[in-house]
Design a protein around this motif. Structure first.
Motif, PDB file in Angstrom:
ATOM      1  N   THR A  36     -13.665  20.972   1.208  1.00  0.00           N
ATOM      2  CA  THR A  36     -12.387  20.509   1.778  1.00  0.00           C
ATOM      3  C   THR A  36     -11.259  20.514   0.751  1.00  0.00           C
ATOM      4  N   CYS A  37     -11.596  20.656  -0.521  1.00  0.00           N
ATOM      5  CA  CYS A  37     -10.596  20.558  -1.603  1.00  0.00           C
ATOM      6  C   CYS A  37      -9.900  19.196  -1.562  1.00  0.00           C
ATOM      7  N   MET A  38     -10.665  18.162  -1.258  1.00  0.00           N
ATOM      8  CA  MET A  38     -10.138  16.795  -1.188  1.00  0.00           C
ATOM      9  C   MET A  38     -10.947  15.898  -2.118  1.00  0.00           C
ATOM     10  N   SER A  39     -10.306  14.850  -2.579  1.00  0.00           N
ATOM     11  CA  SER A  39     -11.025  13.851  -3.367  1.00  0.00           C
ATOM     12  C   SER A  39     -11.814  12.953  -2.411  1.00  0.00           C
ATOM     13  N   TRP A  40     -12.762  12.223  -2.967  1.00  0.00           N
ATOM     14  CA  TRP A  40     -13.566  11.323  -2.140  1.00  0.00           C
ATOM     15  C   TRP A  40     -12.676  10.266  -1.486  1.00  0.00           C
ATOM     16  N   ASN A  41     -11.688   9.750  -2.218  1.00  0.00           N
ATOM     17  CA  ASN A  41     -10.781   8.749  -1.644  1.00  0.00           C
ATOM     18  C   ASN A  41     -10.002   9.312  -0.459  1.00  0.00           C
ATOM     19  N   THR A  42      -9.541  10.543  -0.566  1.00  0.00           N
ATOM     20  CA  THR A  42      -8.794  11.167   0.532  1.00  0.00           C
ATOM     21  C   THR A  42      -9.697  11.396   1.734  1.00  0.00           C
TER      22      THR A  42
ATOM     23  N   PHE B 262     -10.774  10.920   7.269  1.00  0.00           N
ATOM     24  CA  PHE B 262     -11.687  11.160   8.399  1.00  0.00           C
ATOM     25  C   PHE B 262     -13.099  10.602   8.243  1.00  0.00           C
ATOM     26  N   PHE B 263     -13.475  10.104   7.089  1.00  0.00           N
ATOM     27  CA  PHE B 263     -14.862   9.676   6.875  1.00  0.00           C
ATOM     28  C   PHE B 263     -15.308   8.617   7.885  1.00  0.00           C
ATOM     29  N   PHE B 264     -14.427   7.712   8.219  1.00  0.00           N
ATOM     30  CA  PHE B 264     -14.801   6.615   9.119  1.00  0.00           C
ATOM     31  C   PHE B 264     -14.546   6.937  10.587  1.00  0.00           C
ATOM     32  N   ASP B 265     -14.112   8.140  10.872  1.00  0.00           N
ATOM     33  CA  ASP B 265     -13.957   8.591  12.259  1.00  0.00           C
ATOM     34  C   ASP B 265     -15.358   8.632  12.880  1.00  0.00           C
TER      35      ASP B 265
ATOM     36  N   PRO C  19     -19.806  13.677  11.621  1.00  0.00           N
ATOM     37  CA  PRO C  19     -21.270  13.608  11.471  1.00  0.00           C
ATOM     38  C   PRO C  19     -21.684  13.288  10.034  1.00  0.00           C
ATOM     39  N   LYS C  20     -22.405  12.198   9.864  1.00  0.00           N
ATOM     40  CA  LYS C  20     -22.849  11.798   8.526  1.00  0.00           C
ATOM     41  C   LYS C  20     -24.137  10.993   8.623  1.00  0.00           C
TER      42      LYS C  20
ATOM     43  N   TRP D 246     -10.556  18.473  13.582  1.00  0.00           N
ATOM     44  CA  TRP D 246      -9.745  17.408  12.995  1.00  0.00           C
ATOM     45  C   TRP D 246      -8.433  17.961  12.474  1.00  0.00           C
ATOM     46  N   LEU D 247      -8.493  19.059  11.744  1.00  0.00           N
ATOM     47  CA  LEU D 247      -7.292  19.657  11.164  1.00  0.00           C
ATOM     48  C   LEU D 247      -6.347  20.158  12.239  1.00  0.00           C
ATOM     49  N   SER D 248      -6.885  20.732  13.295  1.00  0.00           N
ATOM     50  CA  SER D 248      -6.021  21.274  14.346  1.00  0.00           C
ATOM     51  C   SER D 248      -5.276  20.167  15.108  1.00  0.00           C
ATOM     52  N   HIS D 249      -5.783  18.946  15.056  1.00  0.00           N
ATOM     53  CA  HIS D 249      -5.122  17.825  15.739  1.00  0.00           C
ATOM     54  C   HIS D 249      -4.189  17.043  14.846  1.00  0.00           C
ATOM     55  N   ARG D 250      -4.052  17.482  13.601  1.00  0.00           N
ATOM     56  CA  ARG D 250      -3.152  16.809  12.664  1.00  0.00           C
ATOM     57  C   ARG D 250      -1.719  17.242  12.938  1.00  0.00           C
ATOM     58  N   PRO D 251      -0.762  16.347  12.756  1.00  0.00           N
ATOM     59  CA  PRO D 251       0.634  16.772  12.906  1.00  0.00           C
ATOM     60  C   PRO D 251       1.011  17.791  11.838  1.00  0.00           C
TER      61      PRO D 251
END
Length: 88
Positions: free
Chosen positions: A42-48, A53-56, A60-61, A82-87
């Motif tokens: 995802t090229c994201m940090s764990w905090n991001t 979305f982690f708690f969505d 799946p986790k 998720w990305l397609s529904h982002r503004p």
């Protein structure tokens, strides 16, 4: 004398096709991702990830011991949705 001519466009096309094949091969080898792989994909940090979305409940986790695992195919599908529904 030997004169060799190389079609740069054809070489580039062949290279890209082989690269796509290898990427598909690697993707199909992974059944699940761990947190490090999720961050890399995802090229994201764990905090991001946690913030976005982690708690969505749809994300799946599975926690096994102290580690989180994410089914690769389901996670990819979720992330694209998720990305397609982002503004924008």
């Amino acid at each position: 004398m030997l004169d060799i001519q190389i079609n740069q466009q054809e070489v580039r096309q062949l290279y890209l096709e082989k690269l796509k094949e290898k990427i598909k091969e690697v993707d199909s080898e992974l059944v699940f991702w761990d947190a490090a792989e999720l961050k890399r994909r995802t090229c994201m940090s764990w905090n991001t990830i946690q913030k976005e979305f982690f708690f969505d409940p749809r994300f799946p986790k599975y926690k096994v011991g102290n580690k989180w695992y994410f089914p690769a195919q389901e996670t990819k599908e979720f992330l694209l949705q998720w990305l397609s529904h982002r503004p924008r």
